[in-house]
Scaffold this motif. Structure first.
Motif, mmCIF file in Angstrom:
data_model
loop_
_atom_site.group_PDB
_atom_site.id
_atom_site.type_symbol
_atom_site.label_atom_id
_atom_site.label_comp_id
_atom_site.label_asym_id
_atom_site.label_seq_id
_atom_site.Cartn_x
_atom_site.Cartn_y
_atom_site.Cartn_z
ATOM 1 N N ARG A 257 6.519 -6.626 -5.941
ATOM 2 C CA ARG A 257 6.625 -5.628 -5.125
ATOM 3 C C ARG A 257 8.187 -5.763 -4.430
ATOM 4 O O ARG A 257 8.842 -4.460 -4.303
ATOM 5 N N GLY A 258 8.495 -6.843 -4.286
ATOM 6 C CA GLY A 258 10.068 -6.795 -3.783
ATOM 7 C C GLY A 258 11.208 -6.508 -4.563
ATOM 8 O O GLY A 258 12.334 -6.048 -4.020
ATOM 9 N N ALA A 259 10.852 -6.302 -5.988
ATOM 10 C CA ALA A 259 11.693 -5.852 -6.902
ATOM 11 C C ALA A 259 11.970 -4.327 -6.888
ATOM 12 O O ALA A 259 12.972 -3.860 -7.566
ATOM 13 N N VAL A 260 11.080 -3.766 -6.309
ATOM 14 C CA VAL A 260 11.333 -2.262 -6.331
ATOM 15 C C VAL A 260 12.405 -1.593 -5.688
ATOM 16 O O VAL A 260 13.184 -0.800 -6.328
ATOM 17 N N ALA A 261 12.624 -2.370 -4.637
ATOM 18 C CA ALA A 261 13.781 -1.710 -3.846
ATOM 19 C C ALA A 261 15.044 -2.096 -4.528
ATOM 20 O O ALA A 261 16.080 -1.233 -4.329
ATOM 21 N N GLU A 262 15.162 -3.279 -5.299
ATOM 22 C CA GLU A 262 16.350 -3.865 -5.831
ATOM 23 C C GLU A 262 16.719 -2.918 -7.213
ATOM 24 O O GLU A 262 17.828 -2.515 -7.167
ATOM 25 N N TYR A 263 15.505 -2.353 -7.782
ATOM 26 C CA TYR A 263 15.908 -1.691 -8.910
ATOM 27 C C TYR A 263 16.348 -0.336 -8.194
ATOM 28 O O TYR A 263 17.421 0.568 -8.941
ATOM 29 N N HIS A 273 5.644 -0.602 -8.592
ATOM 30 C CA HIS A 273 4.964 -1.991 -8.681
ATOM 31 C C HIS A 273 3.868 -1.910 -9.488
ATOM 32 O O HIS A 273 2.881 -0.997 -9.421
ATOM 33 N N LEU A 274 3.653 -2.751 -10.482
ATOM 34 C CA LEU A 274 2.678 -2.820 -11.262
ATOM 35 C C LEU A 274 2.346 -4.380 -11.668
ATOM 36 O O LEU A 274 3.202 -5.050 -12.313
ATOM 37 N N PRO A 275 1.045 -4.928 -11.107
ATOM 38 C CA PRO A 275 0.923 -6.523 -11.674
ATOM 39 C C PRO A 275 0.615 -6.339 -12.876
ATOM 40 O O PRO A 275 0.483 -5.584 -13.900
ATOM 41 N N LEU A 276 0.438 -7.708 -13.435
ATOM 42 C CA LEU A 276 0.153 -8.247 -14.673
ATOM 43 C C LEU A 276 -1.332 -8.025 -14.877
ATOM 44 O O LEU A 276 -2.029 -7.404 -14.089
ATOM 45 N N ALA A 277 -1.623 -8.395 -16.136
ATOM 46 C CA ALA A 277 -3.078 -8.155 -16.495
ATOM 47 C C ALA A 277 -3.520 -9.069 -17.573
ATOM 48 O O ALA A 277 -2.643 -9.985 -18.021
ATOM 49 N N LEU A 441 7.881 -21.662 -7.297
ATOM 50 C CA LEU A 441 7.968 -21.788 -5.878
ATOM 51 C C LEU A 441 8.656 -20.302 -5.522
ATOM 52 O O LEU A 441 8.502 -19.998 -4.469
ATOM 53 N N TYR A 442 9.832 -19.679 -6.226
ATOM 54 C CA TYR A 442 10.439 -18.430 -5.831
ATOM 55 C C TYR A 442 9.731 -17.361 -6.045
ATOM 56 O O TYR A 442 10.053 -16.248 -5.894
ATOM 57 N N GLN A 443 8.299 -17.573 -6.533
ATOM 58 C CA GLN A 443 7.729 -16.448 -6.837
ATOM 59 C C GLN A 443 6.290 -16.439 -6.202
ATOM 60 O O GLN A 443 4.977 -16.292 -6.935
ATOM 61 N N ALA A 463 -5.937 -20.053 -7.699
ATOM 62 C CA ALA A 463 -4.538 -19.297 -7.783
ATOM 63 C C ALA A 463 -3.963 -19.869 -6.313
ATOM 64 O O ALA A 463 -4.514 -20.315 -5.524
ATOM 65 N N GLU A 464 -2.495 -19.375 -6.608
ATOM 66 C CA GLU A 464 -1.962 -19.824 -5.343
ATOM 67 C C GLU A 464 -2.053 -18.464 -4.637
ATOM 68 O O GLU A 464 -1.956 -17.599 -5.055
ATOM 69 N N ARG A 465 -2.101 -18.834 -3.055
ATOM 70 C CA ARG A 465 -2.304 -17.729 -2.224
ATOM 71 C C ARG A 465 -1.272 -16.803 -2.148
ATOM 72 O O ARG A 465 -0.052 -17.390 -1.970
ATOM 73 N N SER A 466 -1.299 -15.397 -2.205
ATOM 74 C CA SER A 466 -0.233 -14.461 -1.888
ATOM 75 C C SER A 466 -0.908 -13.121 -1.570
ATOM 76 O O SER A 466 -2.206 -13.136 -1.732
ATOM 77 N N ASP A 467 -0.235 -12.355 -0.894
ATOM 78 C CA ASP A 467 -0.586 -10.920 -0.674
ATOM 79 C C ASP A 467 -1.199 -10.114 -1.884
ATOM 80 O O ASP A 467 -1.945 -9.522 -1.567
ATOM 81 N N ASP A 468 -0.557 -10.319 -2.851
ATOM 82 C CA ASP A 468 -0.921 -9.608 -4.084
ATOM 83 C C ASP A 468 -2.308 -10.042 -4.634
ATOM 84 O O ASP A 468 -3.160 -9.006 -5.212
ATOM 85 N N LEU A 469 -2.516 -11.415 -4.493
ATOM 86 C CA LEU A 469 -3.881 -11.724 -4.711
ATOM 87 C C LEU A 469 -5.016 -11.056 -3.935
ATOM 88 O O LEU A 469 -6.052 -10.640 -4.618
ATOM 89 N N ALA A 470 -4.982 -11.016 -2.728
ATOM 90 C CA ALA A 470 -5.729 -10.476 -1.947
ATOM 91 C C ALA A 470 -5.973 -9.025 -2.042
ATOM 92 O O ALA A 470 -6.836 -8.428 -2.170
#
Length: 536
Positions: A257-263, A273-277, A441-443, A463-470
């Motif tokens: 999600r954070g890369a959207v603004a960068e692009y 933003h499009l998650p993996l699958a 660690l940086y993702q 899985a590692e906890r993240s906003d995207d996971l939820a």
């Protein structure tokens, strides 16, 4: 001399091909092995040479005319010609075609027209005209060029999609494009000359160019050729994103999600933003009850890169940046600074603190040398992965991946070697009571491919906890997670003691992937947004 003789003969029939073979071409994927040239695929190497008996056997299966799919080192072409056949030989790779013309004197057949060579995108033009002759597959390249083989043997009315070569996920993208009604053709962006790439786009007339991960300049290249670019970013970038001068019709889909603004800041107008699958056709439940799957059954498993083999390179990059900022001879203080950052980060592995640590203590370095921040972050990520595996030692985890994992061996940790990316991954995911997902660690803000793949196999994953996971899964119902190594250790113990709860989560997680998170659904979405979906 053999190469020169062949090229002189080829020039009489196809002078353009001679020019194309003079253009630069990458060669790092072909290395010399104990028994001749070997083809490098990922971490594996495969012999390219076709022995005389095998070549003769394959040649006997052909009729009077043969279409050789994969010229390789030229043995099959020579065997077919020795039988008096008319041969059309296609090779995707200009470097291999050069090797073949260097090893076999084919000048007589080239001059007489009994051998016609096709390179790269020539295959699509030949397909449009209609192929003649029985198909003869190179034993290795017939598999490596699987995307092109399906294009050759499939319906000829499907629009072509240029497909940038790359890692293993490119095969999933290719399958998704095929199921959507397109005919992918691979372009080796990193190995072909710009001239050959331009020629290929002109001949292919593709509906789009699909790429896994963005390469600087790709949008401008596609815009210059009037081709729509559809790019799915699935891996961390290794350098800063450069401003885009002419985006044309470029559509960027990123797993972060954070890369959207960068692009968007770099000049890309269509970013999402499009998650993996996962691809359920490739990742699916398998039986691991038999003795042949004993090595894949484990209480706890970890699959992935240790990141350790790259630590030395990242350390050099950090020290080079340090000396650039502090002057020659400052390497000693650079090592001390790096050690301080890594030690401070190790006290809290639940968050990526390296950028803040460097910016707080050495703000000028962090601002002027982002490569130093990236290098330190990569090292910290490797150390975190080792620390996590060591933390689970009492559960006797089995670890698959590169040799760097050997640093974590002992005390119960067993290094199992590299994991094949075919059915072996399915067996590992299905045979493990607990599959531990270790992100970078940086993702910490993403859901990794491994989570989707394990769930598609019907396995249980922590899985590692993240906003995207939820956002993508119902945590505690379809998947469970951890936010620290302490919590990881505690939850591994819990689910090993309660396998029924792990199985229930795994079953619901698989339903979630099949219903909401398939590669096909992602590909269909990208094509619809870009306006590239074939009619019907």
């Amino acid at each position: 001399m053999t190469l020169e003789k062949n090229l002189l003969a080829l020039a009489e029939r196809d002078p353009e091909l001679v020019v194309r073979l003079s253009w630069p071409a990458g060669s790092d994927h072909v290395v010399e092995g104990a028994e001749g040239p070997e083809y490098v695929l990922g971490m594996q190497r495969f012999p390219l040479r076709v022995g005389p008996e095998a070549a003769a056997g394959l040649a006997r299966q052909a009729g009077d005319e043969a279409f050789l799919f994969g010229l390789g080192l030229g043995e099959l072409a020579a065997a077919l010609l020795a039988g008096g056949r008319l041969v059309v030989a296609w090779e995707r790779d200009p470097w291999l075609m050069r090797l073949a013309l260097s090893r076999h004197d084919l000048s007589g057949a080239l001059r007489a027209g009994t051998l016609r060579l096709l390179l790269g995108s020539d295959l699509v033009e030949e397909r449009r005209r209609g192929l003649r002759g029985g198909l003869v597959l190179h034993p290795l390249l017939g598999q490596v060029y699987g995307v092109e083989r399906r294009l050759l043997e499939g319906r000829h009315d499907r629009p072509v999609a240029a497909l940038a070569s790359g890692g293993l996920f490119v095969q999933d993208l290719a399958a998704g494009l095929e199921r959507a009604g397109l005919a992918p053709f691979t372009l080796d962006l990193g190995r072909l000359s710009r001239e050959e790439l331009s020629r290929s786009l002109g001949r292919l007339r593709p509906a789009l160019l699909a790429a896994v991960n963005y390469v600087d300049g790709l949008a401008e290249f596609c815009a210059a050729h009037g081709v729509t670019l559809v790019c799915w970013e699935i891996d961390p970038a290794t350098s800063d994103l450069q401003p885009c001068g002419e985006p044309g019709r470029s559509f960027i889909f990123t797993y972060r999600r954070g890369a959207v603004a960068e692009y968007r800041a770099a000049g890309f107008p269509h970013v999402e933003h499009l998650p993996l699958a996962a691809d359920p056709a490739r990742r699916r439940p398998v039986d691991v009850s038999g003795p042949e799957s004993a090595r894949h059954r484990a209480a706890v498993s970890v699959v992935g890169s240790s990141m350790v083999p790259d630590v030395a390179r990242h350390e050099r990059a950090f020290l080079e940046a340090w000396e650039a900022a502090h002057g020659p001879g400052a390497r000693g203080t650079g090592l001390a600074a790096l050690s301080w950052v890594l030690e401070a980060q190790s006290r809290d592995l639940s968050a990526h603190r390296v950028p803040a640590l460097l910016a707080g203590r050495w703000p000028a370095l962090a601002a002027a040398h982002p490569e130093a921040v990236r290098a330190a972050s990569e090292i910290a990520a490797a150390l975190k992965r080792l620390a996590a595996v060591r933390r689970l030692a009492r559960f006797a985890p089995r670890v698959w991946g590169d040799e760097g994992w050997r640093e974590a061996e002992g005390g119960g940790v067993a290094y199992m070697g590299p994991a094949g990316h075919g059915d072996e991954l399915d067996r590992i995911y299905c045979g493990s009571a607990v599959n531990v997902d270790l992100g970078r660690l940086y993702q910490m803000d993403i859901v990794t491919m491994r989570v989707f793949d394990v769930l598609a196999c019907g396995g249980f994953v922590l899985a590692e906890r993240s906003d995207d996971l939820a956002a993508l899964f119902e945590v505690g119902v379809e998947v469970d997670c951890y936010g620290s190594l302490e919590e990881l250790e505690r939850k591994v113990a819990h689910y090993l003691a309660h396998p029924d709860r792990a199985a229930a989560l795994a079953a619901r997680g698989r339903e979630a992937v099949l219903g909401r998170h398939t590669v096909q659904s992602r590909v269909d979405h990208m094509l619809a947004v870009a306006g590239c979906a074939p009619p019907g």
